[in-house]
Motif scaffolding. Structure first.
Motif, PDB file in Angstrom:
ATOM      1  N   ARG A  32     -33.596  44.772  69.222  1.00  0.00           N
ATOM      2  CA  ARG A  32     -34.004  43.682  68.359  1.00  0.00           C
ATOM      3  C   ARG A  32     -33.529  43.940  66.930  1.00  0.00           C
ATOM      4  N   GLU A  33     -33.539  42.884  66.141  1.00  0.00           N
ATOM      5  CA  GLU A  33     -33.299  43.019  64.707  1.00  0.00           C
ATOM      6  C   GLU A  33     -34.636  43.016  63.984  1.00  0.00           C
ATOM      7  N   GLY A  34     -34.708  43.825  62.937  1.00  0.00           N
ATOM      8  CA  GLY A  34     -35.949  43.893  62.178  1.00  0.00           C
ATOM      9  C   GLY A  34     -35.695  44.305  60.745  1.00  0.00           C
ATOM     10  N   VAL A  35     -36.792  44.354  59.958  1.00  0.00           N
ATOM     11  CA  VAL A  35     -36.709  44.795  58.563  1.00  0.00           C
ATOM     12  C   VAL A  35     -37.948  45.618  58.249  1.00  0.00           C
ATOM     13  N   PHE A  36     -37.815  46.536  57.315  1.00  0.00           N
ATOM     14  CA  PHE A  36     -38.974  47.225  56.769  1.00  0.00           C
ATOM     15  C   PHE A  36     -39.557  46.383  55.649  1.00  0.00           C
ATOM     16  N   VAL A  37     -40.870  46.258  55.623  1.00  0.00           N
ATOM     17  CA  VAL A  37     -41.557  45.538  54.556  1.00  0.00           C
ATOM     18  C   VAL A  37     -42.130  46.573  53.593  1.00  0.00           C
ATOM     19  N   ARG A  38     -41.663  46.543  52.349  1.00  0.00           N
ATOM     20  CA  ARG A  38     -42.100  47.514  51.350  1.00  0.00           C
ATOM     21  C   ARG A  38     -43.488  47.160  50.816  1.00  0.00           C
ATOM     22  N   GLY A  39     -44.057  48.049  50.044  1.00  0.00           N
ATOM     23  CA  GLY A  39     -45.391  47.826  49.494  1.00  0.00           C
ATOM     24  C   GLY A  39     -45.469  46.652  48.555  1.00  0.00           C
ATOM     25  N   ASP A  40     -44.351  46.319  47.888  1.00  0.00           N
ATOM     26  CA  ASP A  40     -44.348  45.175  46.969  1.00  0.00           C
ATOM     27  C   ASP A  40     -43.924  43.887  47.661  1.00  0.00           C
ATOM     28  N   GLU A  41     -43.963  43.898  49.017  1.00  0.00           N
ATOM     29  CA  GLU A  41     -43.631  42.736  49.846  1.00  0.00           C
ATOM     30  C   GLU A  41     -42.134  42.410  49.897  1.00  0.00           C
TER      31      GLU A  41
END
Length: 523
Positions: free
Chosen positions: A227-236
């Motif tokens: 799958r494709e995905g992304v990391f979501v950082r603390g600042d969104e």
């Protein structure tokens, strides 16, 4: 330039100028002007040829990488650098001989006879060579060649430098190529599949395994989800796109190169393994840190348990690995897979293609749609083409250095013939045939070539390691698995001996054609 100007700085014009009262600055200006004109003439040919070669090479690279060029644009800074180097290099090379000529007194200039041989001085090296010759009972023509090789040590060093550089680059190029293919084979082995099928949607792994069981050439199979995905950082904010692999933690098809932490365990619930490139791009991403991964609109927190290194181009998105059971709990799709990785009993291209055709045919009959396919043989072929482009470029550099070294050797041997004209006359007077005169100079050139081979062999060790590291960091942002090509020294020895013999033949033939009368009358 150093060889030519060392001779040019002792000619009749210099004597005449000194006799007529020319000052140091005037003599210096004369030769600097001459060298500058030579550099400009070389640039007049080099710049257009460089532009043409660059355009042709850009078109070739575009064809290899399967895209069309919008246009070829000249880079002014590159042309400016070429001009600066083309003018400064001959000036720096001529600086010492021109300075020596300009500071010569009138008396020294009048007494100077042009190109003359230096008297042979007994040194430790010459004494050692003499003892070796006597012990081995070396023939007299070869003795002359050995003695004359070390007569002008400064000239010998200047001749050896380009030959050594050319040989070191040549051996380094072959070692880089061997390292590239070693890294490729290690990567193909670690990625763990001979045939890969990407399905149009997830299907039950058990259903696909039943079809594969009917093919005897298949020795192993695993179902993965990609799958494709992304990391979501603390600042969104979000990271760059990632490739997410869900696979059995106890996989037998994939061997990750873990550089920190550990690999996934069968009982893993929230562990994730990330690429080294991700830890470089995401400062907060480190071992044991918590990360939020978004796939298809769903977010889930994971803990980094390992960091791995892999062979892939910098433009490819980094990959992360999840245990399939934890992935199913977080994102759904229990016991389904959209990617099938297969190991074949034999690992040749014919077996790969046969298994691929039969597997696709069986899946289509079973109502399972295949989106794309890939084999290890195809990967090997694609990377081989890319690697060959790199090695061709580096080989061309080595060939240019070898050509410069050959021309320098030819200039050296031509000057040696002029210096030893009377010596040739003596050999002629005592009945030496053409073959003996040719042998003296050709053997001398071959000795120089062999000396350069030893220097190139020593220099190639650190140079090949540096080249391998630089190519790896440029292509895949990681060092390659280094290996020194054992056949490179033997191949370069053959090339440099042939090059030295050919470069020495023309001056040697000129020496052999001199008659006794010409050598006695030489001034």
């Amino acid at each position: 330039y150093t060889q030519v100007n060392s001779s040019a700085a002792s000619d009749v014009y210099k004597r005449q100028m000194k006799t007529l009262g020319a000052k140091v600055g005037q003599v210096r200006a004369l030769y600097i002007s001459m060298v500058t004109v030579l550099g400009l003439l070389a640039l007049a040919l080099a710049v257009p040829l460089g532009i043409l070669g660059g355009q042709r090479f850009a078109v070739f690279m575009a064809g290899q990488l399967n895209f069309d060029l919008v246009g070829v644009q000249l880079v002014p800074s590159v042309i400016a650098l070429q001009i600066v180097v083309g003018v400064l290099t001959p000036l720096l090379a001529a600086l010492v001989p021109v300075r020596r000529a300009a500071r010569m007194t009138v008396r020294e200039a009048i007494q100077d006879q042009g190109v003359t041989a230096e008297p042979i001085q007994e040194t430790r090296l010459s004494a050692l060579i003499k003892r070796v010759q006597e012990r081995l009972q070396v023939q007299r023509p070869i003795r002359l060649s050995l003695r004359n090789t070390f007569r002008r040590r400064g000239r010998l060093v200047r001749t050896l430098i380009p030959l050594i550089l050319g040989g070191a680059v040549f051996m380094s190029v072959l070692s880089v190529r061997a390292s590239l293919f070693l890294t490729l084979e290690e990567t193909l082995l670690s990625q763990g599949f001979d045939v890969q099928l990407v399905l149009s949607r997830p299907y039950r792994t058990e259903r696909i395994a039943r079809e594969a069981a009917e093919i005897p050439a298949i020795s192993g199979l695993e179902g993965w989800t990609i799958r494709e995905g992304v990391f979501v950082r603390g600042d969104e904010t979000e990271s760059e796109d990632l490739i997410v692999y869900s696979l059995p933690p106890a996989t037998e098809l994939f061997e990750p190169d873990i550089v920190a932490g550990r690999w996934l365990e069968p009982t893993e619930r929230d562990g994730i393994v990330v690429a080294v490139s991700l830890t470089d791009d995401e400062p907060d991403l480190r071992l044991d840190s918590e990360v939020t991964l978004r796939i298809g609109g769903r977010e889930r927190d994971w803990r980094v348990v390992g960091v791995y290194e892999t062979f892939q181009p910098p433009i490819a998105p980094p990959a992360v690995y999840l245990p399939e059971t934890a992935y199913w709990r977080a994102y759904g799709g229990y016991d389904h897979a959209d990617t099938i990785r297969i190991i074949t009993a034999k690992h040749d291209a014919a077996t790969h293609n046969a298994v691929l055709r039969e597997m696709v045919s069986r899946l289509e009959r079973a109502g399972i749609e295949v989106k794309s396919t890939r084999t290890a043989s195809e990967d090997r072929s694609i990377f081989t083409e890319r690697f060959n482009i790199i090695t061709v470029i580096l080989s061309f550099m080595a060939a240019l250095l070898a050509l410069v070294g050959g021309l320098g050797l030819m200039a050296t041997m031509s000057i040696n013939v002029l210096e030893r004209t009377r010596e040739i006359g003596v050999m002629r007077a005592i009945g030496a045939p053409d073959r003996a005169v040719l042998q003296v100079f050709i053997v001398e050139g071959v000795i120089i070539g062999i000396l350069s081979w030893f220097g190139a062999l020593l220099l190639s060790q650190p140079m090949s390691r540096a080249f391998t590291w630089r190519v790896g960091m440029t292509m895949v942002e990681q060092p390659l698995s280094y290996v020194f090509n054992p056949g490179a020294p033997l191949l370069w020895l053959f090339i440099v001996v042939v090059l030295a013999a050919v470069a020495s033949f023309i001056p040697a033939r000129s020496a052999a054609s001199l008659s006794v009368r010409e050598t006695i009358a030489y001034e």
